[in-house]
Write a protein that holds these residues in place. Sequence first.
Motif, PDB file in Angstrom:
ATOM      1  N   GLY A   1      -5.195   1.529  10.079  1.00 18.19           N
ATOM      2  CA  GLY A   1      -5.779   1.479   8.737  1.00 18.19           C
ATOM      3  C   GLY A   1      -6.119   2.850   8.201  1.00 18.19           C
ATOM      4  O   GLY A   1      -5.895   3.148   7.012  1.00 18.19           O
ATOM      5  N   ALA A   2      -6.647   3.713   9.066  1.00 16.29           N
ATOM      6  CA  ALA A   2      -7.003   5.065   8.640  1.00 16.29           C
ATOM      7  C   ALA A   2      -5.761   5.860   8.265  1.00 16.29           C
ATOM      8  O   ALA A   2      -5.750   6.601   7.272  1.00 16.29           O
ATOM      9  CB  ALA A   2      -7.776   5.777   9.749  1.00 16.29           C
TER      10      ALA A   2
ATOM     11  N   LEU B   1      -4.604   5.776  -2.497  1.00 15.61           N
ATOM     12  CA  LEU B   1      -6.050   5.538  -2.503  1.00 15.61           C
ATOM     13  C   LEU B   1      -6.828   6.775  -2.077  1.00 15.61           C
ATOM     14  O   LEU B   1      -8.010   6.911  -2.396  1.00 15.61           O
ATOM     15  CB  LEU B   1      -6.398   4.371  -1.570  1.00 15.61           C
ATOM     16  CG  LEU B   1      -5.871   2.995  -1.968  1.00 15.61           C
ATOM     17  CD1 LEU B   1      -6.236   1.971  -0.895  1.00 15.61           C
ATOM     18  CD2 LEU B   1      -6.428   2.568  -3.322  1.00 15.61           C
ATOM     19  N   SER B   2      -6.174   7.680  -1.335  1.00 14.30           N
ATOM     20  CA  SER B   2      -6.858   8.877  -0.826  1.00 14.30           C
ATOM     21  C   SER B   2      -6.422  10.141  -1.566  1.00 14.30           C
ATOM     22  O   SER B   2      -6.423  11.227  -1.003  1.00 14.30           O
ATOM     23  CB  SER B   2      -6.585   9.039   0.674  1.00 14.30           C
ATOM     24  OG  SER B   2      -5.188   9.181   0.911  1.00 14.30           O
TER      25      SER B   2
ATOM     26  N   GLY C   1       2.048  14.446  -2.172  1.00 14.39           N
ATOM     27  CA  GLY C   1       2.408  14.628  -0.775  1.00 14.39           C
ATOM     28  C   GLY C   1       1.216  14.492   0.151  1.00 14.39           C
ATOM     29  O   GLY C   1       0.083  14.846  -0.215  1.00 14.39           O
ATOM     30  N   LYS C   2       1.465  13.991   1.349  1.00 15.03           N
ATOM     31  CA  LYS C   2       0.395  13.781   2.329  1.00 15.03           C
ATOM     32  C   LYS C   2       0.837  14.278   3.701  1.00 15.03           C
ATOM     33  O   LYS C   2       1.955  14.013   4.129  1.00 15.03           O
ATOM     34  CB  LYS C   2       0.028  12.293   2.444  1.00 15.03           C
ATOM     35  CG  LYS C   2      -0.392  11.615   1.143  1.00 15.03           C
ATOM     36  CD  LYS C   2      -1.701  12.181   0.620  1.00 15.03           C
ATOM     37  CE  LYS C   2      -2.136  11.496  -0.656  1.00 15.03           C
ATOM     38  NZ  LYS C   2      -2.686  10.172  -0.455  1.00 15.03           N
ATOM     39  N   ILE C   3      -0.060  14.989   4.365  1.00 16.83           N
ATOM     40  CA  ILE C   3       0.099  15.310   5.781  1.00 16.83           C
ATOM     41  C   ILE C   3      -1.091  14.723   6.520  1.00 16.83           C
ATOM     42  O   ILE C   3      -2.244  14.989   6.153  1.00 16.83           O
ATOM     43  CB  ILE C   3       0.178  16.828   6.038  1.00 16.83           C
ATOM     44  CG1 ILE C   3       1.403  17.434   5.341  1.00 16.83           C
ATOM     45  CG2 ILE C   3       0.224  17.121   7.541  1.00 16.83           C
ATOM     46  CD1 ILE C   3       1.501  18.947   5.479  1.00 16.83           C
ATOM     47  N   VAL C   4      -0.814  13.924   7.526  1.00 18.19           N
ATOM     48  CA  VAL C   4      -1.872  13.356   8.370  1.00 18.19           C
ATOM     49  C   VAL C   4      -1.645  13.871   9.781  1.00 18.19           C
ATOM     50  O   VAL C   4      -0.654  13.532  10.432  1.00 18.19           O
ATOM     51  CB  VAL C   4      -1.853  11.815   8.351  1.00 18.19           C
ATOM     52  CG1 VAL C   4      -2.957  11.271   9.256  1.00 18.19           C
ATOM     53  CG2 VAL C   4      -2.013  11.288   6.927  1.00 18.19           C
TER      54      VAL C   4
ATOM     55  N   LEU D   1       0.819  -1.211   0.000  1.00 15.82           N
ATOM     56  CA  LEU D   1       0.000   0.000   0.000  1.00 15.82           C
ATOM     57  C   LEU D   1       0.849   1.255   0.000  1.00 15.82           C
ATOM     58  O   LEU D   1       0.501   2.248  -0.640  1.00 15.82           O
ATOM     59  CB  LEU D   1      -0.928  -0.010   1.225  1.00 15.82           C
ATOM     60  CG  LEU D   1      -1.986   1.089   1.289  1.00 15.82           C
ATOM     61  CD1 LEU D   1      -2.946   0.999   0.110  1.00 15.82           C
ATOM     62  CD2 LEU D   1      -2.762   1.004   2.595  1.00 15.82           C
ATOM     63  N   LEU D   2       1.971   1.235   0.710  1.00 18.35           N
ATOM     64  CA  LEU D   2       2.847   2.401   0.792  1.00 18.35           C
ATOM     65  C   LEU D   2       4.226   2.098   0.209  1.00 18.35           C
ATOM     66  O   LEU D   2       5.220   2.708   0.599  1.00 18.35           O
ATOM     67  CB  LEU D   2       3.001   2.849   2.252  1.00 18.35           C
ATOM     68  CG  LEU D   2       1.735   3.261   2.982  1.00 18.35           C
ATOM     69  CD1 LEU D   2       2.062   3.723   4.400  1.00 18.35           C
ATOM     70  CD2 LEU D   2       0.983   4.365   2.242  1.00 18.35           C
TER      71      LEU D   2
END
Length: 252
Positions: A225-226, A234-235, A139-142, A4-5
């Motif tokens: 998972g989130a 996927l997001s 890019g992603k920030i969580v 997934l990553l």
Amino acid sequence: MHELLQGKKLLITGGARGLGRDFARAACLAGAEVVMADILAEQVRQEAEKLAAEGYRALGLGLDLANPESIDACVKQAADWLGGLDGLVNCGAIATGIGGVDMTELDIEVWDRVMTVNVRGTWLISRAAVPYLKGSAAGKIVNIASDTALWGAPKLMAYVASKGAVISMTRSMARELGEFNICVNVICPGLTLVEATEYVPRARHDQYVDGRALSRPQLPEDVNGAVLYLLSDLSSFVTGQTLPVNGGFVFN
């Protein structure tokens, strides 16, 4: 799950223990390369070494979210070691030993310290990461907030206010960074069984379990998972969103 990553380069704060440590392991299992950062510098290095010994690419770095110089140095070192940056998980925060007092008894010094680390620190490390995230294809920030900010947990005002600020900051960040194809989202876990919540009174734990649609204690792996989803491709069209992960104690 294992792909997934794949190849993603991630910086995860608060990685010495609790949720941050679990996120790092889950990300490695999903194929990511991970830098874990924490003010507990020796502990986070040991946790990263455990992952490296299992064959994953992981590094532990010291990080003081109250110190702008430490923040900038950590992000640069992480991006240099990883060869770039695809994602940032803002899990580092002050949560232990700041609750249990009425708002009229809350020390100004505690309020200021919590805001400095939980709010300003989240902003500063995100700011430092943006130039590197712009170099990522996606890019992603969580951000990690808390469902206490959604239901207004009593006798925890500094923490609740700080996490409410993180939720609001997420929306503003998403607006500003969208043009660079950087997605910014926030997860609000419920009361989770980790080291930081050992001080929480038994009655509060019971309140959560009894009030959940899924009536059981929350474990760190319940949030993984989130986090993985929001870091993954996927997001890619999900940004500015608040996702409670709390077994249905709060609906959003």
